[in-house]
Design an enzyme around this catalytic site. Structure first.
Site, PDB file in Angstrom:
ATOM      1  N   LYS A  63     -15.342  47.083  37.472  1.00 26.68           N
ATOM      2  CA  LYS A  63     -14.484  48.218  37.819  1.00 26.68           C
ATOM      3  C   LYS A  63     -14.792  48.606  39.253  1.00 26.68           C
ATOM      4  O   LYS A  63     -15.929  48.966  39.571  1.00 26.68           O
ATOM      5  CB  LYS A  63     -14.759  49.378  36.861  1.00 26.68           C
ATOM      6  CG  LYS A  63     -13.833  50.561  37.031  1.00 26.68           C
ATOM      7  CD  LYS A  63     -13.965  51.504  35.835  1.00 26.68           C
ATOM      8  CE  LYS A  63     -12.966  52.655  35.916  1.00 26.68           C
ATOM      9  NZ  LYS A  63     -12.901  53.402  34.652  1.00 26.68           N
ATOM     10  N   ASP A 159     -10.525  60.870  25.808  1.00 20.35           N
ATOM     11  CA  ASP A 159      -9.256  60.194  26.082  1.00 20.35           C
ATOM     12  C   ASP A 159      -9.138  58.929  25.237  1.00 20.35           C
ATOM     13  O   ASP A 159      -8.782  57.865  25.733  1.00 20.35           O
ATOM     14  CB  ASP A 159      -9.121  59.888  27.577  1.00 20.35           C
ATOM     15  CG  ASP A 159      -7.672  59.590  27.984  1.00 20.35           C
ATOM     16  OD1 ASP A 159      -6.743  59.907  27.203  1.00 20.35           O
ATOM     17  OD2 ASP A 159      -7.472  59.030  29.079  1.00 20.35           O
ATOM     18  N   ASP A 177     -13.509  53.162  29.296  1.00 19.66           N
ATOM     19  CA  ASP A 177     -12.974  54.238  30.121  1.00 19.66           C
ATOM     20  C   ASP A 177     -13.572  55.604  29.797  1.00 19.66           C
ATOM     21  O   ASP A 177     -12.931  56.463  29.183  1.00 19.66           O
ATOM     22  CB  ASP A 177     -11.447  54.295  30.053  1.00 19.66           C
ATOM     23  CG  ASP A 177     -10.875  55.002  31.278  1.00 19.66           C
ATOM     24  OD1 ASP A 177     -11.687  55.611  32.026  1.00 19.66           O
ATOM     25  OD2 ASP A 177      -9.669  54.948  31.503  1.00 19.66           O
TER      26      ASP A 177
END
Ligand code: ADE
Length: 315
Positions: A63, A159, A177
């Site tokens: 990432k 999330d 994430d």
């Protein structure tokens, strides 16, 4: 302020201005140690790229976050929080994407993560229309197990959605994430006030009181289970506002043929009072997930071999 990003092992005190171009010079990794390949995913502040570690040929998902972009949008702290969350979760759970290293150069932050070769659960659901009840049961069980692990370590995801549930080589779930993750003291648990998340999975308490707790992840779990079996969102209006209205009014219905035991579990998760959701238990209780694991929908699940049992065929 420019925040130094240390390796998870905390091997060195990174100087944020240092530009290490060679791992051999100071023993730290840099982007030069990896071959970058295909783009695996893109977010607002990051790009996930396939990376092969040159020395070992081991493959990862890297990432990459642009420091200038983060700084301009005041998101450096968020990136640091994501790294801290991943460090706190460590390498102890097969259902959570592991951070192997973190490093930076003048332009970017790099998080070297587990590669989940079979992509997002969202793409599976879209491609298949919906998942079999057996598949949904297996993925929900793995999600319960991963949530139990992170909640016990004081991490709220905030999330959860099929885009953030990746599938590894063996089609097992890896939660990813943690960019909106929240670290809380463990115990006691206190509700925290910040608006984050995705419209369709947002809990009523977040909409009404701007509060999240572990229980907000349980709401999202109910939304994800519904979506896997129904092939559509539990709550979907023509606009975000109308979606939120439906959430607040608990305005959803099950399609015909929806597995009754799964429906019962969804009903016990999509409850307005966060403390009444199955798995919320008593505040501070470490064993609250047990009541979730004991639900009849999971009767055929072997919790002790959950991560060794093969995934049901995708049908
Ligand atoms: N897309 C985003 N994160 C990923 C990961 N860890 N593995 C594979 N694809 C991804």
């Amino acid at each position: 302020a420019d925040q130094p990003i240390d390796s998870p092992a905390g091997r060195s005190r990174a100087n944020s201005k240092s530009k290490s171009r060679s791992s051999s010079a100071n023993g730290r990794l840099s982007a030069d140690d990896f071959e970058f390949g295909d783009i695996l995913g893109e977010g607002s502040y990051s790009t996930v790229i396939h990376g092969t570690h040159r020395a070992t040929r081991q493959e990862y998902a890297i990432k990459v976050l642009d420091k200038g972009h983060l700084k301009r949008n005041n998101k450096l702290q968020t990136a640091l929080a994501e790294k801290n969350t991943l460090v706190r979760l460590g390498s102890g759970h097969p259902g959570i994407v592991r951070l192997h290293w973190a490093f930076q150069d003048d332009w970017s932050l790099y998080f070297v993560l587990d590669l989940a070769r079979n992509g997002e659960l969202q793409s599976r659901i879209s491609r298949m229309g919906s998942l079999s009840t057996a598949c949904a049961r297996y993925y929900t069980a793995q999600l319960v197990d991963a949530l139990d692990y992170m909640h016990l370590r004081g991490v709220i995801h905030r999330d959860l959605k099929p885009e953030n549930l990746l599938l590894d080589d063996d089609f097992r779930i890896k939660v990813t994430d943690f960019g909106t993750g929240k670290l809380i003291d463990v115990p006691p648990e206190r509700a925290t006030k910040t608006f984050v998340g995705t419209a369709q999975y947002v809990s009523p308490e977040l909409l009404e009181a701007n509060e999240t707790s572990k229980s907000s992840d349980l709401w999202a779990l109910g939304c994800v289970l519904y979506q896997m079996i129904a092939g559509r969102f539990a709550f979907q209006g023509l606009s975000e506002y109308l979606t939120w209205q439906k959430i607040k009014q608990l305005d959803y219905t099950f399609p015909e043929g929806f597995d009754p035991e799964a429906a019962d579990l969804v009903r016990r998760l999509l409850v307005r009072d966060p403390l009444e959701r199955l798995g919320a238990g008593l505040a501070g209780s470490d064993y609250s997930m047990e009541e979730l694991r004991a639900h009849p929908f999971f009767a055929t699940i072997h919790w002790d071999t959950l991560w060794d049992d093969p995934a049901p065929p995708l049908e």
